[in-house]
Write a protein that holds these residues in place. Sequence first.
Motif, PDB file in Angstrom:
ATOM      1  N   CYS A 168      48.916  38.465  48.862  1.00 58.57           N
ATOM      2  CA  CYS A 168      48.668  39.910  48.772  1.00 58.57           C
ATOM      3  C   CYS A 168      48.140  40.418  50.117  1.00 58.57           C
ATOM      4  O   CYS A 168      47.711  39.632  50.964  1.00 58.57           O
ATOM      5  CB  CYS A 168      47.624  40.149  47.688  1.00 58.57           C
ATOM      6  SG  CYS A 168      47.081  41.837  47.515  1.00 58.57           S
ATOM      7  N   HIS A 190      44.944  35.692  44.316  1.00 53.06           N
ATOM      8  CA  HIS A 190      44.460  36.297  43.063  1.00 53.06           C
ATOM      9  C   HIS A 190      45.615  36.790  42.202  1.00 53.06           C
ATOM     10  O   HIS A 190      45.394  37.379  41.158  1.00 53.06           O
ATOM     11  CB  HIS A 190      43.476  37.436  43.371  1.00 53.06           C
ATOM     12  CG  HIS A 190      44.069  38.509  44.215  1.00 53.06           C
ATOM     13  ND1 HIS A 190      43.995  38.496  45.578  1.00 53.06           N
ATOM     14  CD2 HIS A 190      44.795  39.608  43.897  1.00 53.06           C
ATOM     15  CE1 HIS A 190      44.629  39.547  46.072  1.00 53.06           C
ATOM     16  NE2 HIS A 190      45.134  40.235  45.070  1.00 53.06           N
ATOM     17  N   GLU A 191      46.860  36.564  42.656  1.00 56.26           N
ATOM     18  CA  GLU A 191      48.027  36.992  41.875  1.00 56.26           C
ATOM     19  C   GLU A 191      48.719  35.727  41.395  1.00 56.26           C
ATOM     20  O   GLU A 191      49.549  35.174  42.104  1.00 56.26           O
ATOM     21  CB  GLU A 191      48.982  37.791  42.765  1.00 56.26           C
ATOM     22  CG  GLU A 191      48.314  38.986  43.449  1.00 56.26           C
ATOM     23  CD  GLU A 191      49.259  39.737  44.395  1.00 56.26           C
ATOM     24  OE1 GLU A 191      50.413  39.301  44.603  1.00 56.26           O
ATOM     25  OE2 GLU A 191      48.821  40.760  44.932  1.00 56.26           O
ATOM     26  N   GLU A 231      49.825  41.429  38.810  1.00 56.50           N
ATOM     27  CA  GLU A 231      48.666  42.075  39.448  1.00 56.50           C
ATOM     28  C   GLU A 231      49.080  43.276  40.305  1.00 56.50           C
ATOM     29  O   GLU A 231      48.571  44.392  40.098  1.00 56.50           O
ATOM     30  CB  GLU A 231      47.846  41.039  40.235  1.00 56.50           C
ATOM     31  CG  GLU A 231      46.424  41.472  40.514  1.00 56.50           C
ATOM     32  CD  GLU A 231      46.206  42.020  41.890  1.00 56.50           C
ATOM     33  OE1 GLU A 231      45.081  42.380  42.191  1.00 56.50           O
ATOM     34  OE2 GLU A 231      47.175  42.127  42.689  1.00 56.50           O
TER      35      GLU A 231
HETATM   36 ZN    ZN Z   1      46.807  41.750  45.091  1.00 55.49          ZN
END
Ligand code: ZN
Length: 339
Positions: A37, A59-60, A146
């Motif tokens: 990301c 975090h995805e 996300e």
């Molecule tokens: Zn992200």
Amino acid sequence: MQAGLYISEKQVKADSIEKPAPQPGEALIKVAFAGICGTDMMIYSGKHPRAKAPLAMGHEFSGVIESINSIGSPSSFAAGDRVVIEPTLSCGSCAACRSGAFHVCQTLKLLGIDKHGGFAEYAAVPLDRLHRIPDELTDTHAAMAEPVAVAVHTIRRSSLKVGDDVAILGAGPIGLLVGLMAKQAGAGQIIISDISPYRLKKAEQFGLTALNAKEVNVTEEVLKRTGGNGADVVFEVAGSQLTANQMIEAVRTQGQVVVVSVYKQAPTIDLAAMHFRELSLTTTRCYSKDDFAKAIRLMTSGAIDVSPFISHILPLEQVERGFQLMADPEASLKVLFKP
Ligand SMILES: [Zn+2]
Ligand SMILES: [Zn+2]
């Protein structure tokens, strides 16, 4: 286990770290796919205020439940369930959390930023951060939930009405997803600007009106295409001073500006011009649990097809190459790791 680690500014490497042990109320997830990301790029550039090396970023991510530590917190999940992770971690006790706005928790933390995330073979995730992946949705596409949730939240925070003309400044993954989501919401013209020919071509493939900001004056083009009025809603997704100026110039009188960007440097905003034309400004951050669930439903139904976004799928050993690819907007859109 193997992990893709942030080491220091512009330095990442695949190395082994200890396999996490899920705490009570957590599940151990065997990671299937994990996307890079813009926030990971900020960590990579050494400019993220909270990330501390060595850190397994990411975090995805999607995966399968390996085991559950359900002591004290019974759960409807079971080992073997396919899940996607909502990475926000809120305190539950600040004023924002108490009002139900957990995504703007005063001490909001994220998996993959404040603690190890999805660039690893395994991740420990609180049970209430898991969403089941429907049978019709692949693990690969689910890893995009996300960023799709960011776009859902952005459109739902805006005042966009059916038929409204929209301008989006920035055609990275989030800008393009906001474009697709605006189309879902019934927008009229959807104009999007960027300086990357590769990303603008993607925008055209999605049926958006693409403007190359290196070749044309974005404000003038938006005005020309909206009968001299300006867009009803402008989404700022590029995060520069230039686009912070354009967002005010390209919106119609009494229109709305929606700031999605995370600014590395605080921009100057022309409040005098905003006041003169009664402009509204709103900001958006992350997504709620409900936005996240909506994102999964929109991908599952086929309303949002994320396959054109995934430009590369790499093994974790190629973590350096992944970051080099993401640093070049001409070379990639979304890089996924497959640990
Ligand atoms: Zn992200
Ligand atoms: Zn809180």
